[in-house]
Design a protein around this motif. Sequence first.
Motif, short mmCIF file in Angstrom:
data_model
loop_
_atom_site.label_atom_id
_atom_site.label_comp_id
_atom_site.label_asym_id
_atom_site.label_seq_id
_atom_site.Cartn_x
_atom_site.Cartn_y
_atom_site.Cartn_z
N LYS A 43 0.79 -1.22 0.00
CA LYS A 43 0.00 0.00 0.00
C LYS A 43 0.83 1.28 0.00
O LYS A 43 0.40 2.30 -0.54
CB LYS A 43 -0.93 0.02 1.22
CG LYS A 43 -2.07 -0.98 1.17
CD LYS A 43 -3.00 -0.78 2.36
CE LYS A 43 -4.19 -1.71 2.28
NZ LYS A 43 -5.12 -1.50 3.44
N VAL A 44 2.00 1.22 0.64
CA VAL A 44 2.77 2.45 0.86
C VAL A 44 4.25 2.22 0.59
O VAL A 44 4.81 1.18 0.97
CB VAL A 44 2.61 2.94 2.32
CG1 VAL A 44 3.42 4.22 2.55
CG2 VAL A 44 1.14 3.19 2.64
N SER A 57 1.33 6.67 -1.61
CA SER A 57 0.24 5.71 -1.65
C SER A 57 0.23 4.93 -2.96
O SER A 57 0.39 5.51 -4.04
CB SER A 57 -1.10 6.43 -1.48
OG SER A 57 -2.16 5.52 -1.59
N SER A 59 -2.42 2.61 -3.29
CA SER A 59 -3.68 1.88 -3.14
C SER A 59 -4.88 2.56 -3.78
O SER A 59 -5.99 2.09 -3.62
CB SER A 59 -3.97 1.66 -1.65
OG SER A 59 -4.07 2.89 -0.97
N ARG A 84 1.37 7.82 7.61
CA ARG A 84 1.32 6.51 6.96
C ARG A 84 -0.12 6.03 6.80
O ARG A 84 -0.50 5.52 5.73
CB ARG A 84 2.12 5.48 7.77
CG ARG A 84 2.12 4.11 7.09
CD ARG A 84 2.73 3.01 7.90
NE ARG A 84 2.65 1.78 7.13
CZ ARG A 84 3.57 1.35 6.29
NH1 ARG A 84 4.67 2.04 6.09
NH2 ARG A 84 3.39 0.22 5.62
N ALA A 87 -1.75 7.66 3.97
CA ALA A 87 -1.32 7.07 2.71
C ALA A 87 -1.97 5.71 2.47
O ALA A 87 -2.32 5.36 1.33
CB ALA A 87 0.21 6.94 2.68
N GLU A 88 -2.13 4.93 3.53
CA GLU A 88 -2.79 3.63 3.39
C GLU A 88 -4.24 3.79 2.94
O GLU A 88 -4.82 2.87 2.36
CB GLU A 88 -2.74 2.87 4.72
CG GLU A 88 -1.35 2.35 5.07
CD GLU A 88 -1.32 1.69 6.44
OE1 GLU A 88 -2.34 1.76 7.16
OE2 GLU A 88 -0.26 1.11 6.79
N ASN A 89 -4.81 4.96 3.18
CA ASN A 89 -6.17 5.26 2.75
C ASN A 89 -6.21 5.95 1.39
O ASN A 89 -7.27 6.45 1.00
CB ASN A 89 -6.88 6.11 3.80
CG ASN A 89 -7.40 5.29 4.96
OD1 ASN A 89 -8.52 4.78 4.94
ND2 ASN A 89 -6.57 5.13 5.99
N GLY A 90 -5.09 5.97 0.71
CA GLY A 90 -5.10 6.40 -0.69
C GLY A 90 -4.54 7.77 -1.00
O GLY A 90 -4.52 8.16 -2.17
N THR A 92 -1.24 10.17 -0.93
CA THR A 92 0.18 10.38 -0.69
C THR A 92 0.36 11.55 0.27
O THR A 92 -0.26 12.60 0.12
CB THR A 92 0.91 10.66 -2.01
OG1 THR A 92 1.02 9.42 -2.74
CG2 THR A 92 2.30 11.24 -1.79
#
Length: 245
Positions: A43-44, A57, A59, A84, A87-90, A92
């Motif tokens: 994902k990151v 990101s 994802s 982080r 970023a995991e949620n889309g 950057t």
Amino acid sequence: MKIKKRTIFRLIWFSLVTIFFIWQWTTYQSRNLPVNTFDNDSKVTIEETNDEIAFLSKSSNYQNEIIFFQGGLTDPKAYAPLCRKIAENGFTCHLIKMDWRMPQWDYKKIETMFDLKNGKYIIGGHSQGAKMASLFVYENPGLMKVLFLLGTSHPRDFDLSGRNIPSIKLYGELDGLASVSEVMENKNKLPKNADLIEIKGGNHSQFGYLGKLLTDNTAEIDLDEQQRLTLDKLIDFFHKIENEK
């Protein structure tokens, strides 16, 4: 005898001052970061330079990117777990490292780091970093797409109420550095239609992975819960902006 007393007094004084500054410096260090904070995965991807820690990101196809200003004197890595998760949620997220950890001296560096005129950047930060993010918006009307503020009484010394920029401010119910009364006192200086959200039981320090800062109150929720609530509110707001394209 007078000389001895004076010498003893000075030794005690300088010892206390030294202990105070060491304790203060320690509380501003990042601590207890999740073990995977800086790991690359599906994902990151993490890229670090002298100016930023970028959480890239992989994802989603969201175009907007986040510029995050650290709080004054704080170790920027204290905000790495939140960046982080963003970023995991889309989205950057660029965590900006400020020289001497002082956002008020170094906030304009983003003008040379990014092509800000492409209209895809969301800017914000915590505490003094939030102040300087709002000041950047004030100084550069129409340049940033969204403003987010964490744990701050700002904008206080300038007025953004005439600006049409989507904005959100999160503040802790028990924040001892940016109290609820200060937040409310300056809410009319936020951009129009700004979302103002209280984190119940939250304080100032737990917007980052920090020690309990001087004059802050003790939180009634734990660090993980305050971080989760902060993330959820930010991501919901960012998604709303994406859906309004």
